[in-house]
Design an enzyme around this catalytic site. Structure first.
Site, mmCIF file in Angstrom:
data_model
loop_
_atom_site.group_PDB
_atom_site.id
_atom_site.type_symbol
_atom_site.label_atom_id
_atom_site.label_comp_id
_atom_site.label_asym_id
_atom_site.label_seq_id
_atom_site.Cartn_x
_atom_site.Cartn_y
_atom_site.Cartn_z
ATOM 1 N N CYS A 123 5.740 -1.269 -0.663
ATOM 2 C CA CYS A 123 6.532 -0.140 -1.156
ATOM 3 C C CYS A 123 5.758 0.639 -2.222
ATOM 4 O O CYS A 123 5.298 0.057 -3.204
ATOM 5 C CB CYS A 123 7.854 -0.641 -1.730
ATOM 6 S SG CYS A 123 8.939 0.695 -2.279
ATOM 7 N N ASN A 142 0.683 -0.982 11.310
ATOM 8 C CA ASN A 142 1.767 -0.073 10.955
ATOM 9 C C ASN A 142 1.172 1.259 10.497
ATOM 10 O O ASN A 142 0.164 1.281 9.804
ATOM 11 C CB ASN A 142 2.609 -0.717 9.844
ATOM 12 C CG ASN A 142 3.714 0.190 9.327
ATOM 13 O OD1 ASN A 142 3.882 0.348 8.123
ATOM 14 N ND2 ASN A 142 4.479 0.785 10.209
#
Length: 375
Positions: free
Chosen positions: A106, A208
């Site tokens: 994050c 990703n």
């Protein structure tokens, strides 16, 4: 077709829904699973370890799983090894999930300024301590981690972090091919995913970043040699992407190209599920508003109608507005491109002196834990 093994769980096709704050709650996971026929792995929103251990009411709702959801996957965020260990033990002993994923990716300031998320792998010893506590307390549950390349181009950490993870018993690693400074801008570095796979061949590596279609997912696996893919922004307003992914990896059928009528039906169902999950129709429809632009991207519906759809507060109102659209519109050409946040380079907000020493963890303790979940 490649089989992805996450501990005792066979994930086939090797596709994982990325945890996204305010998005990957139980209703959205339900939609994605329905389109995939239950195939794949679907991870919850980020759950903070402090809030879980303290049994925060909102957090306990966020870890609710539908009875058909197997395996149940929780993503944990934590900075203090002891608190992370307590959370992992709680999940294992109380049978709250079947799989634990740890958030080291994050990039948002409220997380990185505490030394968490994508800032944390820079502190190698702290990372090792957190992973060790999580694995030791999770019992038989597999523990995985998701991370970025590093803080910025001058502080790249993913290879060191990958080696530490393999040594500490992490079951699999997902790498977002961007630094924290990049946020979601630019192009994901798929070469970094390939380098990580070469660096830790003993455990699965998932890629990703910039997977907007099933073809992108297959191309990533071909080009990087990764063992699976993690799909985030690519499924915003496109939960049927998981059906496309199954079709691509199994070599059957064609990709979904829904008409606006079919998209509208999914929108109404999504809003309905949110209301049922929250326990309040109005709050469910309000929560759904953020999805409107993603679902309708590419369709000709007019700016005024888009604004009206984005301020609805009841299912009847949403249904009535959707019925006014030209629902016979076919799937628009070029509608599968980027969605969601696309911000470019940003200064990463870090604790004072964070970059002075990549090993010193002084001052990082339970006080650095966030007390609310969801990102």
């Amino acid at each position: 077709m490649t089989l992805l093994q996450i501990g005792p769980h066979a994930v086939q096709p090797p596709v994982v829904l990325a945890p996204m704050a305010g998005i990957t709650n139980a209703p959205f996971r339900t939609l994605c699973r329905e389109f995939s026929g239950g195939k794949g792995l679907f991870v919850s929103e980020m759950i903070t370890t402090r809030a879980l251990v303290e049994r925060n009411e909102k957090t306990m709702q966020l870890i609710h799983f539908d009875e058909t959801e197997k395996p149940r996957s929780i993503q944990l965020y934590g900075v203090d090894p002891d608190t992370v260990g307590k959370a992992a033990r709680m999940i294992a002993e109380e049978d709250l999930a079947d799989h634990i994923d740890l958030n080291f990716g994050c990039p948002v300031p409220k997380v990185t300024r505490k030394g968490g998320g994508s800032a944390l792998p820079y502190k190698r010893n702290l990372l090792r301590s957190i992973l060790r506590e999580a694995v030791a307390n999770a019992g038989a549950l597999p523990v995985t981690m998701k991370m970025r390349k590093g803080i910025d181009d001058d502080h790249i950490t993913y290879l060191d972090a990958g080696r530490i993870a393999a040594e500490e018993g992490i079951t699999a690693i997902a790498l977002h091919g961007r630094t924290a400074a990049q946020h979601y801008g630019g192009t994901a570095d798929w070469d970094a995913i390939a380098r990580l796979k070469e660096h830790v061949p003993e455990i699965p590596v998932l890629g990703n970043g910039d997977i907007w279609s099933a073809d992108d997912a297959q191309r990533m696996m071909r080009e990087t040699g990764c063992d699976g893919v993690v799909v985030g922004r690519g499924c915003l307003g496109r939960p049927w992407l998981f059906g496309d992914l199954v079709a691509a990896f199994e070599g059957t059928g064609t990709y979904a190209q829904p008409t606006l009528k079919e998209v509208a039906a999914v929108m109404l169902r999504h809003a309905t599920l949110l209301g049922e999950w929250i326990g309040d129709e109005t709050r469910g429809v309000i929560d759904f508003r953020k999805h409107v632009a993603w679902y309708t991207k590419g369709f000709s519906i007019g700016s005024e109608m888009r604004r009206s759809l984005a301020v609805t507060s009841s299912l009847d109102e949403l249904d009535a507005l959707l019925s006014e659209l030209d629902l016979d519109q076919p799937w628009p050409v070029g509608a599968d491109g980027p969605r969601g946040r696309t911000s470019g380079r940003n200064r990463v907000v870090l604790p004072d002196g964070w970059l002075d020493d990549p090993y010193d963890c002084a001052g990082v303790d339970a006080d650095a834990e966030l007390d609310t979940s969801g990102g």
